[in-house]
Design an enzyme around this catalytic site. Sequence first.
Site, PDB file in Angstrom:
ATOM      1  N   LYS A  60     -10.199   4.708  -7.529  1.00 54.93           N
ATOM      2  CA  LYS A  60     -10.693   3.435  -7.239  1.00 54.93           C
ATOM      3  C   LYS A  60     -12.090   3.319  -7.924  1.00 54.93           C
ATOM      4  CE  LYS A  60     -11.588   0.462  -3.179  1.00 54.93           C
ATOM      5  NZ  LYS A  60     -11.782   0.544  -1.564  1.00 54.93           N
ATOM      6  N   SER A 135      -9.733  -3.589   0.540  1.00 59.19           N
ATOM      7  CA  SER A 135     -10.218  -3.824  -0.838  1.00 59.19           C
ATOM      8  C   SER A 135      -9.521  -2.739  -1.973  1.00 59.19           C
ATOM      9  CB  SER A 135     -11.915  -3.314  -0.915  1.00 59.19           C
ATOM     10  OG  SER A 135     -11.770  -2.024  -0.520  1.00 59.19           O
ATOM     11  N   SER A 159      -9.379  -0.892   4.245  1.00 56.78           N
ATOM     12  CA  SER A 159      -9.047  -0.824   2.646  1.00 56.78           C
ATOM     13  C   SER A 159      -8.311   0.053   2.106  1.00 56.78           C
ATOM     14  CB  SER A 159     -10.471  -0.918   2.197  1.00 56.78           C
ATOM     15  OG  SER A 159     -11.055  -2.100   2.291  1.00 56.78           O
TER      16      SER A 159
END
Length: 453
Positions: A60, A135, A159
């Site tokens: 990420k 996210s 997330s």
Amino acid sequence: LSVSELVQSSFDRINTVDDKVKAFMTLNEEGAMQAAKALDGKLGTEEARGLLFGLPVGVKDNIVTKGLRTTASSQLLGNFEPLHNATVVERLNAAETITVGKLNMDEFAMGSSNENSGFYSTRNPWNTDYVPGGSSGGSAASVAAGEVFFSLGSDTGGSIRQPAAFCGVVGLKPTYGLVSRFGLIAFASSLDQIGPITNTVEDNAYLLQSIAGYDKMDSTSANVDLPDYLSSLTGDVKGLRIAVPKEYLAEGVDEDVKNNVLQALKKLEELGASWEEVSLPHSKYAVATYYLLSSSEASANLARFDGVRYGVRAEAENLLDLYKKTRSEGFGDEVKRRIMLGTFALSSGYYDAYYKKAQKVRTLIKNDFEKVFEDYDVIIGPTTPTPAFKVGEKIDNPLTMYANDILTIPVNLAGVPAISVPCGLSNGLPVGLQIIGKHFDERTVYRVAHAFE
Ligand code: GLN
């Protein structure tokens, strides 16, 4: 199959599908192929010791990678090349994975659909009219689309679990303090945790085994003995006591989602577990508490992005102007909304009424969980009230977007671990089952998830 061939196949897949899925922010083609070649030499020898030897991983984009662009999907960090690796990246390197690239996300991890990325939105590989969740949308979509073997995400209020549910993959938010946050671009430090997103529960346990454990560089890192997660995958759940909070199957939860969860509970019953309905009475305050606390922490954490230290610098006449222009040009709308909310909640005269009050409610929410865990081994419910929604459907109404996290947020406030595993489909889109455990009891969470899977 050589490591180079495996990594090349990952890039081939990315080249084929990523212009539709848009999971990646930055590719590490040169670095990855070089690292793969180095591992090829060790293949089949005693030297190949890494637990995850040669496997392609995606990271990420809020986890810093030395010399590899790290933007947190913010225009403000559009050109940021970190000088060091996050601890989890060092641990991946020690496990001998190959970092294929950095994954798209909602800017600074604020969002539930990936539509808050400062660059472009990732799409759900099951149906590209739908959001992948957020996210960590890029992290979940890249695994679901077969671009990488597994990925790392981060979870502040859902997330990892929510995008895992939307994309039909497995995502774990570890116990707060189990995985080092050193090198994670902070959103809300008291809630943030990095965790693994994978195709199976077994892969998930392997990845957690590699990244978890004490780190002196993170002051909230827990100095606990690291258990063996893999040996918990026994398939045995006989005698296991499951709590199902009535608030998690209440109004607002889609009928289809509810039925899939009830089916899952039936399967666990057939395997010898039992379940009962319980209450987490303060759940209804979780979303409000979370947005107050997380925005307050974010307003402080994001103060460092001032145009002087990191990333992009706006043209300006003087220092104040530099701060103002950099931040107003660099941050997106959602990030600005949170900074304003957080600054307000922390300001003198309002602190007691908002921040301090929210801290007290956080304790009540945590106590709800502790009470249930006195009598039960795990808590089970849906990961999200609905399956993935359409791109554009919620972006104009932040409150309906926030409400999507109602079932994941309490877990972060309590600091306990939780996994999302696929549990069926609704209208052709995946549904996620959430299994919540006691502090540092990832083993039981994995055992149940694996038995069910
Ligand atoms: N969707 C939630 C938010 O927007 C949670 C995000 C997260 O876990 N990073 O804050």
